[in-house]
Design a protein around this motif. Structure first.
Motif, short mmCIF file in Angstrom:
data_model
loop_
_atom_site.label_atom_id
_atom_site.label_comp_id
_atom_site.label_asym_id
_atom_site.label_seq_id
_atom_site.Cartn_x
_atom_site.Cartn_y
_atom_site.Cartn_z
N VAL A 18 -45.79 -2.05 -40.22
CA VAL A 18 -44.62 -2.89 -40.49
C VAL A 18 -44.96 -3.88 -41.60
O VAL A 18 -45.97 -4.57 -41.52
N PRO A 19 -44.12 -3.93 -42.63
CA PRO A 19 -44.41 -4.87 -43.72
C PRO A 19 -44.33 -6.31 -43.23
O PRO A 19 -43.55 -6.62 -42.33
N LYS A 20 -45.14 -7.17 -43.80
CA LYS A 20 -45.08 -8.58 -43.45
C LYS A 20 -43.75 -9.16 -43.91
O LYS A 20 -43.26 -8.82 -44.99
N PHE A 21 -43.18 -10.01 -43.10
CA PHE A 21 -41.93 -10.67 -43.46
C PHE A 21 -42.24 -11.70 -44.54
O PHE A 21 -43.10 -12.55 -44.38
N ASP A 22 -41.53 -11.60 -45.68
CA ASP A 22 -41.79 -12.52 -46.78
C ASP A 22 -40.58 -13.35 -47.17
O ASP A 22 -40.59 -14.03 -48.19
N GLY A 23 -39.54 -13.29 -46.36
CA GLY A 23 -38.34 -14.07 -46.64
C GLY A 23 -37.30 -13.31 -47.43
O GLY A 23 -36.14 -13.72 -47.49
N THR A 24 -37.69 -12.21 -48.05
CA THR A 24 -36.73 -11.42 -48.85
C THR A 24 -36.51 -10.03 -48.27
O THR A 24 -35.63 -9.32 -48.72
N TRP A 29 -37.95 -5.26 -42.64
CA TRP A 29 -38.89 -5.76 -41.64
C TRP A 29 -38.31 -5.61 -40.24
O TRP A 29 -38.97 -5.11 -39.33
N ASN A 30 -37.07 -6.03 -40.05
CA ASN A 30 -36.42 -5.96 -38.75
C ASN A 30 -36.28 -4.51 -38.27
O ASN A 30 -36.56 -4.20 -37.12
N TYR A 31 -35.87 -3.63 -39.17
CA TYR A 31 -35.69 -2.22 -38.83
C TYR A 31 -37.02 -1.59 -38.41
O TYR A 31 -37.11 -0.91 -37.39
N GLN A 32 -38.07 -1.81 -39.19
CA GLN A 32 -39.38 -1.23 -38.90
C GLN A 32 -39.95 -1.78 -37.59
O GLN A 32 -40.54 -1.04 -36.79
N LEU A 33 -39.77 -3.07 -37.36
CA LEU A 33 -40.26 -3.68 -36.13
C LEU A 33 -39.51 -3.11 -34.93
O LEU A 33 -40.11 -2.78 -33.90
N HIS A 34 -38.19 -2.97 -35.06
CA HIS A 34 -37.38 -2.40 -33.98
C HIS A 34 -37.82 -0.97 -33.67
O HIS A 34 -37.94 -0.59 -32.50
N LEU A 35 -38.07 -0.16 -34.70
CA LEU A 35 -38.55 1.21 -34.48
C LEU A 35 -39.90 1.21 -33.75
O LEU A 35 -40.15 2.05 -32.88
N SER A 36 -40.77 0.28 -34.10
CA SER A 36 -42.07 0.18 -33.44
C SER A 36 -41.91 -0.18 -31.98
O SER A 36 -42.60 0.36 -31.12
N PHE A 37 -40.99 -1.08 -31.69
CA PHE A 37 -40.72 -1.45 -30.30
C PHE A 37 -40.18 -0.27 -29.52
O PHE A 37 -40.55 -0.05 -28.37
N GLN A 38 -39.31 0.51 -30.14
CA GLN A 38 -38.79 1.71 -29.47
C GLN A 38 -39.91 2.72 -29.23
O GLN A 38 -39.98 3.33 -28.17
N GLY A 39 -40.78 2.89 -30.20
CA GLY A 39 -41.87 3.84 -30.09
C GLY A 39 -42.84 3.51 -28.98
O GLY A 39 -43.45 4.40 -28.38
N THR A 40 -43.03 2.23 -28.70
CA THR A 40 -43.93 1.81 -27.63
C THR A 40 -43.16 1.54 -26.34
O THR A 40 -43.73 1.08 -25.36
#
Length: 62
Positions: A18-24, A29-40
């Motif tokens: 997941v890319p680090k959140f950099d403000g832009t 970031w939200n999409y990748q994090l959500h997919l990771s949460f679903q995967g686990t």
């Protein structure tokens, strides 16, 4: 030295890409994090739709 169980290590690997959140990059970031949460399979716990089972929330003895 702290001990880690294999589930914790697997969870860390699941979000390593997941890319680090950099403000832009909130959308990506939200999409990748959500997919990771679903995967686990913790997405419902993260969103508050499901609570952790009692045996997981208890502190394990050192």
């Amino acid at each position: 030295m702290a001990e880690h169980n294999t589930h914790d290590i697997g969870s860390m690997r699941a979000v390593a890409h997941v890319p680090k959140f950099d403000g832009t990059n909130h959308r990506e970031w939200n999409y990748q994090l959500h997919l990771s949460f679903q995967g686990t399979e913790i997405d419902e716990v993260v969103t508050g739709a499901e609570l952790l089972p009692e045996e997981v929330t208890r502190t394990m003895p050192a």
